[in-house]
Design an enzyme around this catalytic site. Structure first.
Site, PDB file in Angstrom:
ATOM      1  CE  LYS A   1      12.338  31.994 -41.849  1.00  0.00           C
ATOM      2  NZ  LYS A   1      11.009  31.696 -41.220  1.00  0.00           N
TER       3      LYS A   1
ATOM      4  CE  LYS B   1      13.549  39.636 -33.696  1.00  0.00           C
ATOM      5  NZ  LYS B   1      12.364  39.357 -33.206  1.00  0.00           N
TER       6      LYS B   1
ATOM      7  CG  ASP C   1      10.680  28.041 -38.996  1.00  0.00           C
ATOM      8  OD1 ASP C   1      10.426  29.010 -39.552  1.00  0.00           O
ATOM      9  OD2 ASP C   1      10.445  28.146 -37.839  1.00  0.00           O
TER      10      ASP C   1
ATOM     11  CG  HIS D   1      15.154  34.268 -38.274  1.00  0.00           C
ATOM     12  ND1 HIS D   1      14.925  35.078 -39.171  1.00  0.00           N
ATOM     13  CD2 HIS D   1      14.026  33.798 -37.732  1.00  0.00           C
ATOM     14  CE1 HIS D   1      13.642  35.138 -39.464  1.00  0.00           C
ATOM     15  NE2 HIS D   1      13.073  33.943 -38.764  1.00  0.00           N
TER      16      HIS D   1
ATOM     17  CE  LYS E   1       8.628  27.000 -34.024  1.00  0.00           C
ATOM     18  NZ  LYS E   1       8.804  28.374 -33.803  1.00  0.00           N
TER      19      LYS E   1
HETATM   20  C1  BG6 Z   1       9.786  32.867 -37.972  1.00  0.00           C
HETATM   21  C2  BG6 Z   1       9.692  31.479 -37.827  1.00  0.00           C
HETATM   22  O1  BG6 Z   1      10.504  33.339 -39.021  1.00  0.00           O
HETATM   23  O2  BG6 Z   1      10.606  33.640 -36.794  1.00  0.00           O
HETATM   24  C3  BG6 Z   1       8.969  31.218 -36.433  1.00  0.00           C
HETATM   25  O3  BG6 Z   1       8.996  30.961 -38.784  1.00  0.00           O
HETATM   26  C4  BG6 Z   1       9.642  31.741 -35.275  1.00  0.00           C
HETATM   27  O4  BG6 Z   1       8.745  29.641 -36.231  1.00  0.00           O
HETATM   28  C5  BG6 Z   1       9.777  33.276 -35.601  1.00  0.00           C
HETATM   29  O5  BG6 Z   1       8.814  31.589 -34.191  1.00  0.00           O
HETATM   30  C6  BG6 Z   1      10.511  33.745 -34.465  1.00  0.00           C
HETATM   31  O6  BG6 Z   1      10.590  35.170 -34.501  1.00  0.00           O
HETATM   32  P1  BG6 Z   1      10.799  36.264 -33.200  1.00  0.00           P
HETATM   33  O7  BG6 Z   1      10.820  37.500 -33.913  1.00  0.00           O
HETATM   34  O8  BG6 Z   1       9.703  35.700 -32.249  1.00  0.00           O
HETATM   35  O9  BG6 Z   1      12.221  35.766 -32.625  1.00  0.00           O
END
Ligand code: BG6
Length: 521
Positions: free
Chosen positions: A159, A193, A246, A251, A351
């Site tokens: 991504k 994960k 993002d 996700h 965030k």
């Molecule tokens: C990334 C985003 O894809 O995933 C980030 O660009 C974010 O902004 C991150 O912090 C979060 O991933 P994880 O594995 O820390 O939850």
């Protein structure tokens, strides 16, 4: 090296474009090393790194050795690193230069001979996304991705897959003009994960949950991906991206689709991906009014996290002082299908929030309270099933229990499963499974073109409405809080509330424990 329980991947060459970047150093290299430790890389394996700077093979190996010592999750065992290092070589060049691909063709032939790898080849594009179409086109022009010799050629990309529906469609078209869909492995690192993969096992390998997993028994679902980190040094990327692009179509939608999908007919990649895609297709369209009503966006201002002051987003480097980029988004989605009609899915991510926590809460419908009419129990506690994805890893079931004593009083109690209590997994980056699966041709955990577009189709009306609204509707929240209060109102309107995240604002500061005792009759 440890004894393996799975077969090693077949002989192949891995070519990493962007081998000097952060992704390679922090994640891919430690993952390859862990795969070697687990004896899952084939004996006939080689790695070619491609990047811009000029260096020879020895310096390349030394640099990666340093990176591995810095980022490995465990001690680096010399014999395993040597094994990898002696299979590595470096190719200098610009990704858009056709002569790089001529040299790559020669190098591949040489490496094949030296390391007996045969023709299987995996191209990992660990580069900025703007380079994806260029590299794929050049690979095609150089005949490097043809599979006519009975060997596979695969390409991994990460991504962002576009920045909106149109650009995602254009990217898919570009890739598919050179590659067949089965050659493209699109990574969403959430699928690496264990706890995310476990959602499918949890649902489909246990007889007790699935009969309840529908609109008859579930009141609503909450999906939270809360981060404490701010934008840090990623201002340039984040300004153009924002929390929605993002995190949501990728996700959060991965979590959503695992929770909401129908059981696939089998665990073949296309069967699973088709079911996930159907969920996205069934999400109720947002009209522009729906966006204003059902989506909350926020941006963090100055605040404090764990006693440390945090500056406002607008003062981060490479961020405009009047930026309208959201660092928080909460939304309510409805899935128009037989299983989920009428069950709201509330999603939130942001965030600089009070706590780092990724989880899914399934809240079941209340039992009828009539039985307790003549007791002090005014309100029954809802039964929550909480899937903890990170940093906690496990499952909690909350239910009501009688508080001992002569009168009928009720408290909320928990049954808890914690991964650490049962399984001892070697530390891993999440990329081990993804790289191994790609080498063995299992695309279940990778995203298909239509699923990517289906995700963008859901969020596109939100992006459109926001670009019309500009700054109007952007809410400011203090860093270290649980996000804008309006996100609470989104649920309160429906008579519901978020599971408490913690934070420095009003009621939402309450700890979960005090929340529980407040409910205890
Ligand atoms: C990334 C985003 O894809 O995933 C980030 O660009 C974010 O902004 C991150 O912090 C979060 O991933 P994880 O594995 O820390 O939850």
């Amino acid at each position: 090296m440890t004894p393996r329980t799975q077969p090693a991947a077949p002989p192949c060459i891995l070519v990493i474009f962007g081998v000097a970047g952060d992704l390679t150093r922090r994640l891919l290299l430690p993952a390859l090393y862990n795969l070697r430790r687990a004896n899952l890389l084939p004996e006939d394996f080689a790695l070619i790194g491609v990047a811009r700077s000029d260096k020879d093979d020895a310096t390349f190996r030394d640099d990666l050795g340093d990176s591995l010592r810095e980022f490995s999750l465990g001690e680096v065992v010399a014999s395993d690193w040597d094994w990898l290092a002696e299979r590595m070589s470096y190719l200098q060049g610009e990704f858009d230069d056709p002569t790089v691909y001529e040299r790559l063709t020669q190098r591949l032939a040489k490496v094949r001979e030296e390391h007996h790898t045969g023709g299987n080849c995996l191209f990992y594009l660990a580069t900025p996304p703007q380079a994806f179409p260029k590299i794929v086109r050049r690979l095609g022009d150089a005949d490097l991705v043809k599979e006519d010799d009975g060997r596979w050629r695969r390409v991994i990309i990460e991504k962002p897959f576009g920045t909106d529906l149109r650009s995602a469609q254009a990217l898919n078209l570009e890739l598919l003009s050179v590659l067949a869909e089965h050659q493209i492995y699109r990574i969403d690192h959430y699928l690496g994960k264990e706890t995310v993969q476990n959602i499918m096992v949890f649902r489909f390998a246990n007889g007790i949950f699935e009969p309840l997993w529908n609109r008859n028994h579930i009141d609503h679902v909450q999906i939270t991906v809360a981060e404490t980190v701010g934008v840090e040094r990623r201002g340039k990327f984040y300004e153009e991206t924002g929390a929605l692009r993002d995190m949501v179509p990728n996700h959060l939608f991965q979590l959503l689709t695992f929770i909401a999908m129908e059981p696939p007919t089998c665990f073949a990649a296309d069967a699973v991906r088709a079911e996930k895609c159907k969920v996205l297709d069934a999400i109720h369209d947002f009209g522009s009014q729906d966006v204003r009503q059902n989506v909350v966006r926020g941006q963090y201002d100055a605040g404090a996290l764990g006693g440390t002051a945090v500056g406002p987003y607008r003062k981060a480097s490479n961020v405009a002082p009047d930026s309208t980029t959201e660092t928080y988004v909460a939304l309510k989605l409805m899935i128009d299908n037989w299983r989920w009609a009428g069950v709201p899915f509330y999603l939130r991510t942001g965030k600089a929030l009070a706590r780092r926590r990724t989880e899914v809460v399934i809240q079941f419908k209340q039992a009828p309270a009539a039985l307790f009419r003549d007791t002090p129990v005014e309100r029954l506690t809802a039964n929550d099933l909480i899937l903890h994805i990170q940093p906690e890893e496990g499952v909690t079931l909350r239910f009501g229990a009688k508080i001992p004593g002569p009168s009928v009083r009720m408290g909320s109690v928990e049954m808890k499963f914690d991964y650490r209590d049962y399984f001892k997994a070697a530390p891993n980056t999440g990329y081990e499974t993804l790289i191994y699966d790609c080498m063995t041709g299992d695309a279940t955990l990778f995203k298909r073109a239509d699923c990517i577009e289906a995700g963008w189709r859901v969020v596109q009306p939100v992006l459109d409405a926001w670009s019309e609204d500009g700054v109007a509707g952007l809410l400011i929240y203090p860093a270290g809080s649980a996000g804008p209060g309006e996100a609470d109102a989104l649920l309160a309107r429906d008579g519901r509330r978020w599971r408490i995240l913690g934070g420095s604002d009003g009621n939402r500061v309450a700890s979960e424990r005090s929340n529980i005792s407040a409910e205890s009759g």
